[in-house]
Motif scaffolding. Structure first.
Motif, short mmCIF file in Angstrom:
data_model
loop_
_atom_site.label_atom_id
_atom_site.label_comp_id
_atom_site.label_asym_id
_atom_site.label_seq_id
_atom_site.Cartn_x
_atom_site.Cartn_y
_atom_site.Cartn_z
N LYS A 143 0.83 -1.20 0.00
CA LYS A 143 0.00 0.00 0.00
C LYS A 143 0.86 1.25 0.00
O LYS A 143 0.57 2.22 -0.71
N TRP A 144 1.95 1.22 0.76
CA TRP A 144 2.87 2.37 0.79
C TRP A 144 3.49 2.60 -0.58
O TRP A 144 3.62 3.74 -1.04
N CYS A 145 3.89 1.51 -1.25
CA CYS A 145 4.48 1.64 -2.59
C CYS A 145 3.48 2.23 -3.58
O CYS A 145 3.81 3.11 -4.36
N LEU A 146 2.25 1.73 -3.53
CA LEU A 146 1.25 2.20 -4.47
C LEU A 146 0.86 3.65 -4.23
O LEU A 146 0.61 4.41 -5.17
N GLN A 147 0.82 4.07 -2.98
CA GLN A 147 0.47 5.46 -2.67
C GLN A 147 1.54 6.43 -3.16
O GLN A 147 1.24 7.57 -3.52
N GLY A 148 2.79 5.99 -3.20
CA GLY A 148 3.86 6.88 -3.65
C GLY A 148 4.15 6.78 -5.12
O GLY A 148 5.07 7.43 -5.62
N ALA A 149 3.39 5.96 -5.85
CA ALA A 149 3.66 5.75 -7.27
C ALA A 149 3.32 6.98 -8.10
O ALA A 149 2.44 7.77 -7.76
N GLN A 150 4.04 7.14 -9.20
CA GLN A 150 3.80 8.24 -10.12
C GLN A 150 3.60 7.65 -11.52
O GLN A 150 4.04 6.54 -11.81
N GLY A 151 2.98 8.40 -12.40
CA GLY A 151 2.86 7.95 -13.78
C GLY A 151 1.50 7.34 -14.10
O GLY A 151 0.55 7.42 -13.33
N PRO A 152 1.42 6.68 -15.26
CA PRO A 152 0.13 6.20 -15.76
C PRO A 152 -0.46 5.06 -14.95
O PRO A 152 -1.63 4.72 -15.13
N ARG A 153 0.28 4.41 -14.09
CA ARG A 153 -0.25 3.30 -13.33
C ARG A 153 -0.82 3.77 -11.99
O ARG A 153 -0.99 2.98 -11.07
N GLY A 154 -1.08 5.06 -11.87
CA GLY A 154 -1.63 5.59 -10.65
C GLY A 154 -2.91 4.94 -10.16
O GLY A 154 -3.12 4.84 -8.96
N PRO A 155 -3.84 4.44 -11.04
CA PRO A 155 -5.07 3.82 -10.55
C PRO A 155 -4.84 2.63 -9.63
O PRO A 155 -5.75 2.26 -8.89
N LEU A 156 -3.67 2.04 -9.65
CA LEU A 156 -3.39 0.92 -8.77
C LEU A 156 -3.21 1.35 -7.32
O LEU A 156 -3.14 0.51 -6.43
N ARG A 157 -3.11 2.64 -7.07
CA ARG A 157 -2.80 3.10 -5.71
C ARG A 157 -3.82 2.64 -4.68
O ARG A 157 -3.49 2.32 -3.56
N GLY A 158 -5.06 2.59 -5.04
CA GLY A 158 -6.07 2.23 -4.07
C GLY A 158 -6.36 0.74 -3.99
O GLY A 158 -7.24 0.33 -3.25
N ASN A 159 -5.66 -0.08 -4.77
CA ASN A 159 -5.93 -1.52 -4.81
C ASN A 159 -4.71 -2.28 -4.35
O ASN A 159 -3.67 -2.26 -5.00
N THR A 160 -4.81 -2.95 -3.21
CA THR A 160 -3.68 -3.70 -2.67
C THR A 160 -3.86 -5.19 -2.83
O THR A 160 -3.20 -5.98 -2.15
N ASP A 161 -4.75 -5.61 -3.73
CA ASP A 161 -4.91 -7.04 -4.00
C ASP A 161 -3.66 -7.54 -4.72
O ASP A 161 -3.27 -7.00 -5.76
N ILE A 162 -3.06 -8.61 -4.19
CA ILE A 162 -1.80 -9.10 -4.74
C ILE A 162 -1.97 -9.58 -6.17
O ILE A 162 -1.13 -9.31 -7.05
N SER A 163 -3.04 -10.30 -6.45
CA SER A 163 -3.25 -10.83 -7.81
C SER A 163 -3.41 -9.69 -8.82
O SER A 163 -2.83 -9.74 -9.92
N THR A 164 -4.19 -8.67 -8.47
CA THR A 164 -4.35 -7.52 -9.36
C THR A 164 -3.03 -6.81 -9.57
O THR A 164 -2.69 -6.41 -10.70
N PHE A 165 -2.27 -6.67 -8.50
CA PHE A 165 -0.96 -6.03 -8.58
C PHE A 165 -0.05 -6.79 -9.55
O PHE A 165 0.60 -6.19 -10.42
N ARG A 166 -0.01 -8.11 -9.43
CA ARG A 166 0.85 -8.91 -10.32
C ARG A 166 0.38 -8.86 -11.77
O ARG A 166 1.20 -8.81 -12.69
#
Length: 602
Positions: A143-166
């Protein structure tokens, strides 16, 4: 193997009590005071300890609620120090000037030791909780990694599901070797902020574990660092700088650092950034021994040290074996940082200059970042705990074809003992899942997290015809060959595929192997051929290619003293060079290979 938390100090749960017991009471017991001045302090400490153990029925505790946060505990500590200031001022006025300086140095050291005890106990409790709930801790790290992310993959910030992340982020390979300089190459995450928490945790827990195993190491004047870089991943501010170090903070000249250490015969711990850097220090010490002895004999202004200079000359005359113990009779442990490619330097130091000394690496650094903690100085070298906090770590099983399947990674709690995995880190800036190439083997568990040992780096494999000889396999073959060279001790080596140096010239492609040795000044053709035979023993694929003539015999070159030190200087000058510096075993750039080629002596 099961490794428990008893290896790190921190059994008392209240940091204020720890600090008072370790610092304030010893300080006051060293000065002159009346019994009335200390009458209330033990009672206050007892009350503080009772609070850490829970409520009691005593009437005195009714008005003293236990601290509910770290901030309240710090405020309580600050109030205690304010109450002690008048007493400290009285004691200060009663002492002569020399005694005041000595007392001030002792105070600084006690404050540093007490603060370390408090901070390490706090970090240990955090580690216990995070490793007991490894899955939840990794979710928080993601969750910390996703919150600090920049760029076009920003929509992943609110989703911490491991399968979706992979599924959204495929695995990406890091640069093949640390010396890559071309722009556009993907580099593994190296942000100091990204690894700040892991670095601080590794440093505090490592210092505490070292102090537990070797109690006198952190005494005043007990430790010296002889390289510009430190083995501790996180630089600590005051007051921790007062713990043991004889070198001035910020000193960067290797010669000045070594001289300072040589002038201190009572050292109990010797530090170097990496084992390879420390090896360079001892080789240079032998080469420049007489000059160093003359400098020590001259001493500081008005303080000549002829006896120490004579001891240095006498120690050098007896050869390299056991030199460190002769120079520093009380020396107990050598501290370096495991940064990849350091095994040969450690083995050479253990066999020669640092014979009989323990070695300790406080952390495991992969491609420029701290990913493993060493909590067990008394255990065999090279065991590291992979913590579940930031950075977010995944493990990719090392099997044929597994590297291409992003969904095949596992989390820390899912690692299986005995299996090998490649480390995968997620960069919180670009949100990249980066395969570092560092392979580890799971050897045990700490609560729900794996304890691993380093195996090899996939980016350091040799392949001129698809044979793919891994770093650990080649090192095994080279070790067998050197064992058959009479009197030889391997100090360092690097390999180059013949295409890099254009050395095939119509012959089959082959390996150019550069070695630094101790005890052997010339290599006969018979000794050179032994390496090729040993490589065929450890690699059936290489043996088959040699049989059919698809690969030519490995060519061995002996380089002169200082050749690998020059190579490390050239590597450090590369813009993408990581910290701490790894030692490459396969060179993929001509200018780096030529650093060794021009220093060949046999």
């Amino acid at each position: 193997m099961s490794l428990s938390s008893r290896c790190v100090p921190g059994t008392v749960s209240n940091p204020v009590y720890i600090f008072c017991e370790a610092v304030i009471i010893p300080i006051l017991q060293t000065g002159e005071r009346s019994p009335e001045q200390l009458a209330d302090l033990p009672r206050a400490l007892r009350l503080t300890k009772c609070q850490s153990q829970g409520p009691t029925s005593g009437p005195e505790l009714g008005s003293l609620p236990p601290p509910r946060s770290c901030l309240e505990m710090l405020l309580l500590l600050f109030l205690l120090l304010l109450l002690l200031l008048p007493l400290l001022a009285v004691l200060w006025q009663r002492q002569p000037q020399d005694a005041r300086l000595s007392w001030l140095a002792g105070l600084q050291h006690r404050v540093a030791a007490g603060t370390l005890c408090w901070a390490a106990a706090w970090q240990q409790r955090r580690l216990e909780q995070s490793t007991l709930h490894a899955g939840q801790s990794q979710q928080q790290a993601l969750k910390w990694c996703l919150q600090g992310a920049q760029g076009p993959r920003g929509p992943l910030r609110g989703n911490t599901d491991i399968s979706t992340f992979r599924n959204h982020l495929p695995l990406t390979k890091a640069s093949q070797a640390q010396e890559e300089e071309h722009e556009g190459q993907l580099s593994p995450p190296t942000s100091t902020q990204y690894y700040g928490e892991a670095s601080l945790q590794a440093t505090l827990l490592g210092l505490a574990a070292l102090n537990k195993s070797y109690p006198e190491v952190l005494a005043p004047g007990g430790t010296a660092c002889v390289t510009p870089t430190s083995p501790w991943p996180c630089p600590l501010p005051w007051p921790w700088r007062a713990l043991g170090q004889v070198s001035a903070p910020g000193a960067k000249r290797p010669g000045a650092l070594l001289l300072k250490a040589l002038r201190s015969p009572g050292l109990r711990a010797l530090e170097g950034g990496t084992a390879a850097e420390l090896l360079d220090v001892f080789v240079g010490l032998e080469a420049d021994g007489e000059e160093l002895a003359e400098t020590i004999a001259a001493g500081n202004p008005g303080v000549p040290l002829p006896r120490r200079a004579a001891e240095l000359r006498e120690a050098l005359e007896q050869g390299p074996r056991g030199l460190a113990r002769r120079l520093w009779p009380k020396l107990q442990v050598v501290v370096t940082l495991d940064a990849g490619g350091q095994a040969e330097a450690v083995a050479a130091l253990e066999a020669l200059w640092c014979q009989g000394l323990a070695f300790f690496s406080p952390a495991y650094s992969a491609s420029g970042g701290v990913v493993g903690l060493n909590l067990w100085p008394e255990q065999p070298r090279g065991l590291y705990l992979l913590p579940p906090g930031a950075p977010f770590i995944e493990l990719l099983p090392v099997n044929k074809g597994a590297q291409e399947e992003a969904a095949s990674t596992v989390l820390l709690a899912e690692a299986q003992k005995g299996k090998e995995y490649e480390l995968v880190l997620t960069d919180h800036i670009s949100l990249t899942r980066c395969c570092l190439g560092d392979v580890v083997q799971v050897v045990g568990a700490y609560n729900r997290c794996p304890v691993v040992r380093f195996v090899c780096r996939l980016g350091q494999a040799l392949s001129v015809r698809g044979e793919d000889i891994r770093e650990d396999v080649f090192s095994e073959g080279l070790g067998r060959a050197v064992g058959q060279w009479p009197g030889a001790k391997l100090l360092d080596h690097s390999c180059v595929e013949s295409s890099i140096l254009d050395s095939s010239e119509g012959s089959a492609p082959h390996y150019e192997v550069f070695v630094a040795l101790r005890g052997l000044r010339n290599l006969s053709e018979e000794n050179r051929d032994k390496l090729d035979h040993c490589l065929q023993e450890v690699s059936p694929r290489y043996k088959s290619l040699r049989f059919w003539g698809s690969v030519g015999p490995a060519r061995v070159h002996l380089v002169g003293q200082g050749a690998f030190r020059e190579l490390r200087v050239a590597l450090a000058a590369c813009p993408s060079s990581p910290y701490p510096p790894e030692m490459p075993r396969v060179l993929r750039h001509r200018h780096l290979a030529q650093c060794l080629q021009k220093r060949v002596v046999s």
